[in-house]
Every structure is written in structure tokens, then in C-alpha cells.
Scaffold this active site. Structure first.
Site, PDB file in Angstrom:
ATOM      1  CD  GLN A 120      -3.051  -0.838   2.290  1.00  0.00           C
ATOM      2  OE1 GLN A 120      -3.032   0.140   3.038  1.00  0.00           O
ATOM      3  NE2 GLN A 120      -3.884  -1.838   2.474  1.00  0.00           N
ATOM      4  N   PRO A 153      -5.253  -6.792   4.827  1.00  0.00           N
ATOM      5  CG  PRO A 153      -5.582  -5.432   2.982  1.00  0.00           C
ATOM      6  CD  PRO A 153      -4.908  -5.460   4.308  1.00  0.00           C
ATOM      7  CE1 TYR A 324     -12.032  -4.904   6.177  1.00  0.00           C
ATOM      8  CE2 TYR A 324     -13.408  -6.382   4.877  1.00  0.00           C
ATOM      9  CZ  TYR A 324     -13.015  -5.874   6.104  1.00  0.00           C
ATOM     10  OH  TYR A 324     -13.610  -6.334   7.249  1.00  0.00           O
ATOM     11  CG  ASP A 327      -9.073   1.878   3.080  1.00  0.00           C
ATOM     12  OD1 ASP A 327      -9.824   0.902   3.041  1.00  0.00           O
ATOM     13  OD2 ASP A 327      -7.862   1.797   3.385  1.00  0.00           O
ATOM     14  CD  GLN A 328      -6.465  -1.914  -0.106  1.00  0.00           C
ATOM     15  OE1 GLN A 328      -5.373  -2.213  -0.588  1.00  0.00           O
ATOM     16  NE2 GLN A 328      -7.352  -2.830   0.245  1.00  0.00           N
ATOM     17  CG  HIS A 350      -9.311   2.151   7.658  1.00  0.00           C
ATOM     18  ND1 HIS A 350      -9.950   1.447   8.653  1.00  0.00           N
ATOM     19  CD2 HIS A 350      -7.985   1.975   7.879  1.00  0.00           C
ATOM     20  CE1 HIS A 350      -9.053   0.870   9.430  1.00  0.00           C
ATOM     21  NE2 HIS A 350      -7.847   1.177   8.990  1.00  0.00           N
TER      22      HIS A 350
END
Length: 390
Positions: A120, A153, A324, A327-328, A350
Site C-alpha cells: 500500500q 488484507p 476494504y 479506502d485503498q 479508514h
């Protein structure tokens, strides 16, 4: 008010932006995102009150490894990047592509720290190259640590959900990922290698407001360590039984494979599931505990958790990405050229924290628009980032 960067040609390199590391979610995400953006934008930052609200405040091995990794990528000047410290400074230099970078959480004392969190922080910094180059530059990341850990993750999610989505919608198809060894808590010992091809043009804006028809569900039931050979198969069988009992999946192609590795340094098991739709990829996962030599995980519980997580997103046909992924995607939407839109469920903490950091450091602007049907339109006016050299 802290200075904001309006474009890659209007950088405030002499003025340090101060980031509050305790805001919002108040964890490592703020560190990862702020350092990644600082690296791309050649912008000095100071992160204060690092994880101030946590039981173990300050930088931990996971965070120092990530900061030092991107610090190596851009030859940054760093101060205060050490375990336990509550603030640090990061002054990036020029990004150097075309090399192999190695980050070993084990040698830093992180043992089973998550390699996916290293992905990330580092991945965005390696995506862009100078448009004067005649071809893209390929950079390799070799990451050592935990591949299947809690509160992050699993590597299967990154490989089967995140990267395919980035490839399909942002044109980032030149990212290859290879899992050489799984690593479970507490000793880790996993090894992952990524090959990342850079691009000389901005990321395109995305429009993901309809996920389309469900095409298939796939997954991997995995187990590592001696004496765990039957566990992966039991998890697979339990998951398939749950899908068969749900009429919603009666016409869906479902395939779950098993993976067993007896050479892992710690025993563990888990399940990663991913659904492919016409326009998206959605995940669900769970881990089991096998810390003691003769202990046995509950395969039914592992399967139920992963299937429930996947099904809870699929149940609302209007949600395009899972919790999940939200936010990525923030950093990629912010860097893209133009207006991006994606339909999510309820925004996570997040996600809102990531947006706050991005909006402090760039002129990207987000809107979270509730649609009254359990979904939210996440909209972003991106900055159209291009490579900053020199």
C-alpha cells in the site's frame, strides 16, 4: 492552514506539511498515505502524534519498514523513523525506478507484519515515469514478512481483488505479483515479489457506478505447517456447502482450490474468496488459528466468516466495491485526471481518514453522497498527476 499542492508543477518543496497522525482512524494508514504522496509530490512532511490513541502508540516495526522502504525508493532524508517515536520527518528526493527494493519485516522485528501494507505504501510511488523515456521502467519489490495476518488484507485479496480492479479501471495492468511463501502469525516468514511497470501518462478517471452481472466466485483455502493437510480441504468443503445452501448462488460458477505448505515458519490457515462481476471484483476472507502444534482450527467458522463477508456485499447489488477496497482506491482516484465516481456501501473510518489526508496534501476534492439505498457515491476531482523529476 497547511499549503496544498494544486499540480505537479506547483510544488511547495521548501515548506513542510504537518500531518496529524492521530486524526480519524489514527493508525498506520495515515503514515502510509502521507509518505506515498510526499514521495510522489517531492513534498517534505512532518507526521506528529503518531497513533496517539492506540494502546501501543508511536511507530511500530510495520510502520518503520514501510517508511524506510519508500525512503529508499526516493532517497529521502528521514528523522525520527524509529520504533516507539511519536513524530517523524520525511523529506523525499528523486524517485529511482528500474531497481529491486527489498523490505524485510523480520529483520526489523516485525516478524509477521503485513507485506500487503508495504504494498500500500510503495505501489503508488512506482507507477509513474518521465514521459521523455521511450519505454516504461520496471521495478521489483521483494517483501518478507506476514502474508496472512489479522487487521490487514491477506495477500490473496491484494492479488485477486485489488490489483485486477486497478488493472481494469485505472489501466494498471503492468503489475505482476508472485507469492513464493506464505507467512502466518507470529513468525511470518512469507515472501512476495511484485514487478511494477511505470507509465508516463496520468491515471484515467473511473466511472464505477454499476458492478454488472455476477460472473463467478473463486477462492483459495490455505493451510501452512506440519499436521494441517486436512484443514484446507475441510475449509473448502464447508464454504462450498454454504454457497450451495444459498439459492442466490444457484446459477453461479463457484471454484475453490486448496493450497498446503508444510514449510511455513508458523502454523495457520485461512480462506480468501473473490467474486468477479462484469465491472468489479469483490472479496471476502477469514483466518484460522493453529498456533500450537496439536491445535485444530474450526474450518466451519473460517468458512462461515469468509462467505458471510463476501455475501454481505453481494446482497446489495448496487454496491460496486467492498469495504476494504474503499479506502485503498482513494489515492488512485486523487491522482487520476478528471472526475472519478464509484459506488460504495457505508463509508468506513479508514475511507474518510484517507480522504482527509489526501485533501490536506493535494487539491483533489472528494464528495461522499448518500443515495438512500444503503450505498454512497464516492466522487473525486483528481489532480492528473504526472511524474516529478529532478
Amino acid at each position: 492552514m497547511s499549503p496544498r499542492l494544486t499540480s505537479t508543477n506547483n510544488l511547495n518543496k521548501t515548506s513542510t506539511i504537518e500531518i496529524d497522525g492521530s486524526q480519524g482512524e489514527g493508525g498506520g494508514q495515515i503514515i502510509r498515505l502521507s509518505c506515498a504522496l510526499a514521495t510522489l509530490l517531492r513534498q517534505p512532511i512532518k507526521v506528529t502524534r503518531v497513533r496517539a490513541g492506540r494502546a501501543n502508540p508511536g511507530l511500530q516495526a510495520q510502520h518503520t519498514c514501510g517508511v524506510k522502504l519508500v525512503g529508499e525508493i526516493c532517497s529521502a532524508e528521514m528523522d525520527g523513523v524509529a520504533k516507539g517515536l511519536s513524530e517523524f520527518e520525511f523529506k523525499p528526493g528523486a524517485i529511482e525506478l528500474g531497481k529491486e527494493y527489498v523490505s524485510d519485516l523480520r529483520s526489523a522485528g516485525g516478524l509477521a507484519g503485513a507485506v500487503t501494507l508495504l504494498v500500500q505504501i510503495a505501489l503508488p510511488t512506482l507507477l509513474f515515469s518521465d514521459n521523455s523515456l521511450s519505454e516504461s521502467r520496471s521495478t521489483t519489490l521483494k517483501l518478507l514478512g506476514g502474508t496472512c495476518t489479522t487487521s490487514s488484507p491477506q495477500i490473496g485479496y491484494t492479488a485477486a481483488v485489488l490489483l485486477p480492479f486497478l488493472g481494469k479501471h485505472f489501466g494498471l495492468a503492468g503489475i505482476d505479483i508472485h507469492l513464493h511463501q506464505r507467512g502466518y502469525y507470529p513468525l511470518g516468514g512469507g515472501e512476495v515479489e511484485l514487478s511494477i511497470n511505470s507509465r508516463s501518462t496520468p491515471l484515467p478517471a473511473i466511472n464505477c457506478t454499476d458492478r454488472g452481472r455476477l460472473l463467478s466466485i473463486r477462492g483459495v483455502a490455505h493451510a501452512g505447517g506440519t499436521g494441517c493437510e486436512a484443514i484446507a480441504q475441510s475449509i473448502k468443503d464447508a464454504a462450498l456447502s454454504l454457497f450451495m445452501a444459498n439459492k442466490s448462488f444457484a446459477d453461479t460458477k463457484i471454484e475453490i482450490s486448496t493450497e498446503i505448505c508444510t514449510t511455513t515458519q508458523s502454523r495457520g490457515c485461512g480462506l480468501v474468496l473473490w467474486a468477479a462481476t462484469e465491472n468489479s471484483f469483490i472479496g471476502g476472507s477469514a483466518l484460522g488459528t493453529l498456533r500450537k502444534r496439536n491445535s485444530t482450527a474450526d474450518p466451519d467458522a473460517v468458512a462461515l466468516e469468509a462467505v458471510t463477508e463476501l455475501s454481505s456485499t453481494l446482497d446489495n447489488e448496487k454496491i460496486v466495491v467492498d469495504e476494504y477496497m474503499q479506502d485503498q482506491l482513494v489515492v488512485f482516484m486523487a491522482l487520476a485526471a478528471g472526475v472519478s465516481e464509484v459506488v460504495i456501501g457505508t463509508p468506513s473510518l479508514h475511507t474518510t481518514t484517507a480522504i482527509a489526508v489526501v485533501e490536506q496534501m493535494t487539491e483533489a476534492r472528494f464528495q461522499l453522497i448518500s443515495r438512500g439505498d444503503g450505498t454512497t457515491l464516492m466522487k473525486c476531482h483528481g489532480i492528473g498527476y504526472t511524474f516529478v523529476g529532478g
